[in-house]
Design a protein around this motif. Sequence first.
Motif, short mmCIF file in Angstrom:
data_model
loop_
_atom_site.label_atom_id
_atom_site.label_comp_id
_atom_site.label_asym_id
_atom_site.label_seq_id
_atom_site.Cartn_x
_atom_site.Cartn_y
_atom_site.Cartn_z
N VAL A 248 0.88 -1.12 -0.05
CA VAL A 248 -0.07 0.08 -0.03
C VAL A 248 0.90 1.18 -0.03
CG1 VAL A 248 -1.92 1.15 1.05
CG2 VAL A 248 -1.75 -1.26 1.20
N GLY B 111 0.26 3.55 -12.11
CA GLY B 111 0.06 2.14 -11.58
C GLY B 111 1.15 1.46 -11.62
N ASP C 178 1.98 -6.98 -5.57
CA ASP C 178 1.05 -6.37 -6.12
C ASP C 178 1.21 -4.86 -5.33
OD1 ASP C 178 -0.37 -8.24 -7.73
OD2 ASP C 178 -0.83 -9.26 -5.79
N LEU D 58 -0.92 -1.44 -4.64
CA LEU D 58 -1.93 -0.13 -4.45
C LEU D 58 -1.23 1.14 -4.28
CD1 LEU D 58 -4.77 0.24 -4.38
CD2 LEU D 58 -4.98 -0.15 -1.73
N ASP D 59 -1.37 2.05 -5.43
CA ASP D 59 -0.66 3.06 -5.48
C ASP D 59 -1.60 4.25 -5.03
OD1 ASP D 59 1.88 4.64 -5.91
OD2 ASP D 59 0.81 5.23 -7.82
N CYS E 25 -3.13 5.39 -2.39
CA CYS E 25 -4.20 5.19 -1.66
C CYS E 25 -3.74 5.15 -0.14
CB CYS E 25 -4.75 3.63 -1.81
SG CYS E 25 -6.26 3.32 -0.77
N GLY F 42 -6.39 1.51 2.41
CA GLY F 42 -5.62 0.49 1.45
C GLY F 42 -5.31 -1.07 2.08
N MET G 212 -6.69 -4.30 0.19
CA MET G 212 -5.79 -5.25 -0.23
C MET G 212 -6.14 -6.31 0.34
SD MET G 212 -3.03 -5.44 -2.20
CE MET G 212 -2.32 -3.75 -2.26
N SER H 109 -9.37 -7.47 -1.77
CA SER H 109 -9.27 -7.87 -3.06
C SER H 109 -8.23 -8.72 -3.74
CB SER H 109 -9.02 -6.48 -3.73
OG SER H 109 -7.75 -5.83 -3.38
#
Length: 322
Positions: free
Chosen positions: A178, A190, A201, A203-204, A206, A211, A215, A218
Amino acid sequence: MGKNIVSLFPEKFRQVITDSIKNDRDKLEEIRVRINRPLELVLNGEFITFDDLHVNEVDGQFILNQLSGFSRYKFEEELKQGYITVTGGHRVGFVGRTVLEKGSIKQIQSISSFNIRIASEKIDVAQPMIRSIVNRDSYHNTLIIGPPQSGKTTLLRDLCRLIGTGWGTMTAKKVGVVDERSEIAGSKNGIPHYQVGKRTDVLDGCPKSEGMMLMIRSMSPDVIVVDEIGSHQDIEAIQETIRSGVRLICTLHSDSYQSVLRSKQLAPLIENNYFNRFVILDRNKKITILNHQGRPAWQNGGVTSELDWGNSFNYRQLSNRI
């Protein structure tokens, strides 16, 4: 340092900056800009000023326009917080005259100083210490503690890479980053700029508190990584994350382990042993790793170990001490 950093400056500064670091690119830590004063570079803790190259208000406006894409409206939140992260994970901080609203900062106007902090990627910098945060086939919940410029984000980034790719006998884990300030992965549109792991992975942009929960819902990560915790919302999200069974590795601005123990904000985490490992850094790149009882979990002779961030490190000598 990428071309995007040099392009923030008016033409008269670009060649000077490029020439000054051509043999020491990896040592550049900061570029400091102060209106009506000389340009300053910080390399490996030492500063250089160019007394014949002063920055005027027009130059400052040029830099601000480059940062904001000529749109102060799109720049509004950054003007409130006092920094913006640019491509590559480099953070640009700024100060000037503040505009207050109900006692809180609404934005910063008439910017008088910029501080461009150069992000760096140092592959394998986390390799010497990673064994000390292993917990069977996973990892301990770990808090990395240190003052600004002690290397917290650089270490965190390489931990992401190792955990998400696998190393030694440890298989790759699903890592969820995150990246609220786009500094860990240095993402653009992204897509990560840095190596953060094959199974990682990102999450940018956020907020961390939202986040971490997103995360988990998802991407079902094994390990979540976040930078610079501190708010009440962050603390609540950390508790929820760890209670859900997901491992967590994060950083915190602090000068010592003792300061963390005294923090009322962090009390719910410390008193209930949410973290099993504490990694303490200082500006001299010393590293100390403690367990949840405050006892050394990794050492090289004494309590502290020297971590040479710029060169290779013989970690085999440590493997039988962990």
